[in-house]
Design a protein around this motif. Structure first.
Motif, PDB file in Angstrom:
ATOM      1  N   ASP A 175      -5.231  -5.157 -14.009  1.00 27.95           N
ATOM      2  CA  ASP A 175      -4.181  -4.432 -13.296  1.00 27.95           C
ATOM      3  C   ASP A 175      -4.000  -5.044 -11.900  1.00 27.95           C
ATOM      4  O   ASP A 175      -4.980  -5.385 -11.223  1.00 27.95           O
ATOM      5  CB  ASP A 175      -4.569  -2.957 -13.156  1.00 27.95           C
ATOM      6  CG  ASP A 175      -3.381  -2.083 -12.772  1.00 27.95           C
ATOM      7  OD1 ASP A 175      -2.446  -2.611 -12.137  1.00 27.95           O
ATOM      8  OD2 ASP A 175      -3.388  -0.892 -13.112  1.00 27.95           O
ATOM      9  N   LYS A 176      -2.764  -5.186 -11.477  1.00 25.10           N
ATOM     10  CA  LYS A 176      -2.488  -5.826 -10.189  1.00 25.10           C
ATOM     11  C   LYS A 176      -3.159  -5.091  -9.040  1.00 25.10           C
ATOM     12  O   LYS A 176      -3.674  -5.708  -8.105  1.00 25.10           O
ATOM     13  CB  LYS A 176      -0.978  -5.894  -9.962  1.00 25.10           C
ATOM     14  CG  LYS A 176      -0.587  -6.601  -8.678  1.00 25.10           C
ATOM     15  CD  LYS A 176       0.922  -6.665  -8.504  1.00 25.10           C
ATOM     16  CE  LYS A 176       1.287  -7.363  -7.203  1.00 25.10           C
ATOM     17  NZ  LYS A 176       2.747  -7.423  -6.994  1.00 25.10           N
ATOM     18  N   SER A 177      -3.145  -3.775  -9.088  1.00 30.60           N
ATOM     19  CA  SER A 177      -3.770  -2.984  -8.035  1.00 30.60           C
ATOM     20  C   SER A 177      -5.122  -2.458  -8.496  1.00 30.60           C
ATOM     21  O   SER A 177      -5.248  -1.946  -9.606  1.00 30.60           O
ATOM     22  CB  SER A 177      -2.879  -1.799  -7.641  1.00 30.60           C
ATOM     23  OG  SER A 177      -3.562  -0.957  -6.725  1.00 30.60           O
ATOM     24  N   TRP A 178      -6.104  -2.584  -7.626  1.00 28.59           N
ATOM     25  CA  TRP A 178      -7.434  -2.050  -7.924  1.00 28.59           C
ATOM     26  C   TRP A 178      -7.645  -0.678  -7.277  1.00 28.59           C
ATOM     27  O   TRP A 178      -8.779  -0.231  -7.142  1.00 28.59           O
ATOM     28  CB  TRP A 178      -8.499  -3.046  -7.473  1.00 28.59           C
ATOM     29  CG  TRP A 178      -8.864  -4.027  -8.557  1.00 28.59           C
ATOM     30  CD1 TRP A 178      -8.024  -4.581  -9.463  1.00 28.59           C
ATOM     31  CD2 TRP A 178     -10.166  -4.536  -8.841  1.00 28.59           C
ATOM     32  NE1 TRP A 178      -8.708  -5.416 -10.308  1.00 28.59           N
ATOM     33  CE2 TRP A 178     -10.030  -5.419  -9.947  1.00 28.59           C
ATOM     34  CE3 TRP A 178     -11.424  -4.368  -8.283  1.00 28.59           C
ATOM     35  CZ2 TRP A 178     -11.101  -6.103 -10.485  1.00 28.59           C
ATOM     36  CZ3 TRP A 178     -12.497  -5.056  -8.817  1.00 28.59           C
ATOM     37  CH2 TRP A 178     -12.344  -5.914  -9.913  1.00 28.59           C
ATOM     38  N   GLU A 179      -6.587  -0.031  -6.905  1.00 25.42           N
ATOM     39  CA  GLU A 179      -6.729   1.318  -6.361  1.00 25.42           C
ATOM     40  C   GLU A 179      -7.326   2.233  -7.433  1.00 25.42           C
ATOM     41  O   GLU A 179      -6.846   2.291  -8.551  1.00 25.42           O
ATOM     42  CB  GLU A 179      -5.390   1.864  -5.904  1.00 25.42           C
ATOM     43  CG  GLU A 179      -5.491   3.225  -5.229  1.00 25.42           C
ATOM     44  CD  GLU A 179      -4.186   3.688  -4.618  1.00 25.42           C
ATOM     45  OE1 GLU A 179      -4.181   4.765  -3.988  1.00 25.42           O
ATOM     46  OE2 GLU A 179      -3.174   2.968  -4.761  1.00 25.42           O
ATOM     47  N   GLY A 180      -8.413   2.928  -7.086  1.00 20.62           N
ATOM     48  CA  GLY A 180      -9.080   3.815  -8.042  1.00 20.62           C
ATOM     49  C   GLY A 180      -9.881   3.088  -9.099  1.00 20.62           C
ATOM     50  O   GLY A 180     -10.222   3.674 -10.129  1.00 20.62           O
ATOM     51  N   ILE A 181     -10.255   1.823  -8.859  1.00 22.50           N
ATOM     52  CA  ILE A 181     -10.939   1.031  -9.885  1.00 22.50           C
ATOM     53  C   ILE A 181     -12.271   1.659 -10.296  1.00 22.50           C
ATOM     54  O   ILE A 181     -12.683   1.562 -11.460  1.00 22.50           O
ATOM     55  CB  ILE A 181     -11.160  -0.421  -9.389  1.00 22.50           C
ATOM     56  CG1 ILE A 181     -11.631  -1.334 -10.525  1.00 22.50           C
ATOM     57  CG2 ILE A 181     -12.144  -0.461  -8.225  1.00 22.50           C
ATOM     58  CD1 ILE A 181     -10.601  -1.614 -11.567  1.00 22.50           C
TER      59      ILE A 181
END
Length: 479
Positions: A175-181
């Protein structure tokens, strides 16, 4: 004992279970947190031997080798004990993350001793997730894992290919964003467990981003000298945490600290004598003095604390600042806490632009006259590890915000020409990991590493300078 608890809750006398009258039931903060495992990242350093034959080691190294740890906490960890006791930090980190991913549906807690270790863990995961997925998909451990303990431990866990698990992890990490990974990879996690106060507070926003809203638990106030206090409200916001002092762990005294006109604790003390634990006053500021059971006598700890309340008669303190002077030019002195507050204000300029300040340091540049303060910032975009586009005007605004937050002494020296304009050097992603590797190579434990607020080592400055991608200054005639 649950049937007895239920009976008491329904009206029977507490004498069926206890000699004392029960006045209240205390509930766990996180339902189900005691039913799974902990993904805690722990590391050790080699022991040393003194000329007399006595061994010397970090406390964590000593503790992780004890039967108390092996028969207690270690049983609830995803990491096999041999992966924790591996002296190669890279192999240890890889194997601990691999076992954590293999048991992702059992993990309910994520943590380490300090927030800095978790920030390093996320960076390692960014660099190695593809290889971790390959190990899971094939059922084979990477060839560069050669530590016998790690190899043996992983042979008992990585027993077969698991394409389905590898594909799931790969999909998340691509996923491009690792927010909340963190919560995406370990969906049953209830909280992040680490020390997040003091110098670790700079990692709050970073871990909030990766944690996706998972609460923090900063459980204890410890030092090398003694255990000071515990956090009785574990789900407090990081900047609201107060610690209830434990009166039986050491003998504590408190030096009253004065406040300046802005309400900041001053370097100079009042004329009052030190007071003991029972006589501190609500709302007052103090510096801790500790006499330990082992015989350390009236040792002054550098922390300034504010009394926020009492639990029974034991005072509760909030960590206010550490009065270590980190930057100094001429008569101007800036403390670690002052620097942190000033940088936290400046980073607010970047956050609406999707830019994250991941970590920072500083040093006093005095090779030229007048000298100046230099800040090192590592920046990244929220959605990726890409270096943000550095707009000169925006970065100059950050410099100005920091300088405007400095005290009267700094501003007067800056105006008079005794201190030159603040300099901000932006470094590429991963540069501070190289700095950590440098200090670890000098003997610092990964588990106890605290990023330096101010650099004294020329070699350390060179490391950060080698990753520099931008340089900015405050206006020369700012004041």
């Amino acid at each position: 004992i649950k049937p007895y608890i239920d009976r008491i809750a329904n009206g029977e006398t507490s004498s069926i279970l206890l000699a004392y009258r029960i006045i209240q039931f205390l509930l766990r903060c996180f339902s189900g947190s005691d039913e799974g495992k902990s993904l805690y990242l722990y590391f050790i350093k080699p022991e040393m031997e003194t000329p007399s034959g006595l061994k010397a080691s970090f406390f964590t190294t000593f503790y992780f080798k004890t039967e108390s740890f092996k028969n207690g906490l270690a049983k609830f960890l995803t990491s096999p004990i041999d992966t924790i006791l591996c002296l190669d930090n890279k192999q240890s980190m890889f194997c601990q993350l691999l076992t954590g991913l293999l048991q992702r549906d059992e993990v309910v807690r994520f943590g380490s001793t300090f927030a800095s270790v978790l920030a390093r863990t996320i960076k390692f995961l960014e660099d190695y997730w593809r290889e971790l997925c390959s190990n899971i998909r094939t059922g084979y451990l990477s060839d560069w894992i050669i530590d016998p303990g790690c190899k043996n431990a992983m042979s008992l866990i990585l027993t077969r290919p698991n394409r389905e698990l590898a594909d799931s992890i790969q999909q998340i990490c691509e996923d491009k964003s690792w927010e909340g990974i963190i919560v995406k990879l370990w969906p049953k996690i209830k909280y992040i467990h680490c020390i997040i106060t003091g110098s670790m507070s700079q990692y709050v926003s970073l871990l909030e981003f990766y944690g996706g809203g998972i609460p923090f638990v900063s459980p204890i106030y410890n030092s090398s000298e003694s255990s000071f206090g515990i956090n009785l409200k574990p789900v407090s916001k990081p900047f609201d945490v107060s610690y209830t002092f434990l009166p039986n762990t050491a003998y504590f005294e408190f030096l009253p600290v004065g406040k300046d006109g802005e309400g900041k604790a001053q370097e100079t003390w009042t004329d009052d004598e030190p007071v003991d634990l029972a006589n501190v006053k609500l709302g007052r500021y103090y510096k801790v003095v500790v006499t330990t059971l082992a015989g350390l006598y009236r040792y002054t700890v550098g922390d300034v604390l504010k009394v926020t309340g009492f639990y029974n008669k034991s005072p509760q303190f909030q960590f206010v600042e550490r009065r270590n002077v980190v930057l100094s030019i001429d008569v101007d002195k800036t403390t670690e806490e002052d620097l942190s507050k000033e940088i936290m204000k400046a980073k607010l300029i970047l956050e609406p632009l999707g830019i994250m300040l991941t970590t920072y340091s500083s040093y006093a540049y005095t090779s030229l006259t007048p000298g100046r303060y230099v800040l090192f910032w590592e920046l990244k975009m929220k959605g990726s590890n890409d270096l943000p586009k550095l707009d000169a005007k925006i970065m100059e605004q950050c410099c100005c915000m920091v300088e405007e937050s400095f005290d009267f002494t700094y501003k007067s020296h800056r105006k008079g020409g005794a201190i030159s304009a603040l300099e901000l050097r932006v470094v590429k992603h991963g540069t501070f990991d190289e700095l950590m590797d440098f200090y670890v190579s000098k003997g610092v434990s990964v588990a106890q590493y605290k990023p330096p607020s101010c650099l004294k080592s020329e070699e350390a400055v060179k490391i950060l300078n080698s990753g520099m991608v931008g340089k900015f200054f405050s206006p020369k005639t700012m004041f």
